[in-house]
Design a protein around this motif. Structure first.
Motif: not given
Length: 108
Positions: A97-108
């Motif tokens: 498992v890797f955990i990364l920070d998400v700078e921006e998230y969009y859901r269209f």
């Protein structure tokens, strides 16, 4: 928000996907294969709110248990250049498992 990348063995995938869906985790499955034993596995991309990361990790840990299996690796060379299968006990399963920070998230 975090992006959890979970690489799991295909044997563990069905139960894991069911449990994650029951707990309202959205995921995308990518097919992949392991390098050592060439066994099929899957990579799940899971977008998770910061406060739910531990909950998601707990589900992954419960559903993806490491276990041992026998494998016949061809690693003993005879003087006549023929190969003799040599049984080896290997650990399979579990999850990486890797955990990364998400700078921006969009859901269209």
């Amino acid at each position: 928000m975090k992006l959890i990348i979970a690489i799991v063995q295909d044997q563990d995938l069905y139960l894991l996907r069911e449990d994650l869906a029951k707990n309202n985790f959205r995921m995308t499955k990518l097919s992949s294969s392991g390098g050592f034993l060439k066994i099929g596995n899957s990579t799940l991309l899971i977008g998770v709110e910061d406060e739910r990361v531990e909950e998601c990790l707990k589900i992954i840990e419960e559903d993806c248990k490491a276990r041992t299996a026998d494998s016949s690796l061809l690693n003993i060379t005879m003087p006549t250049d023929s190969y003799m299968p040599y049984p080896v006990e290997v650990t399979i399963g579990g999850a990486t498992v890797f955990i990364l920070d998400v700078e921006e998230y969009y859901r269209f």
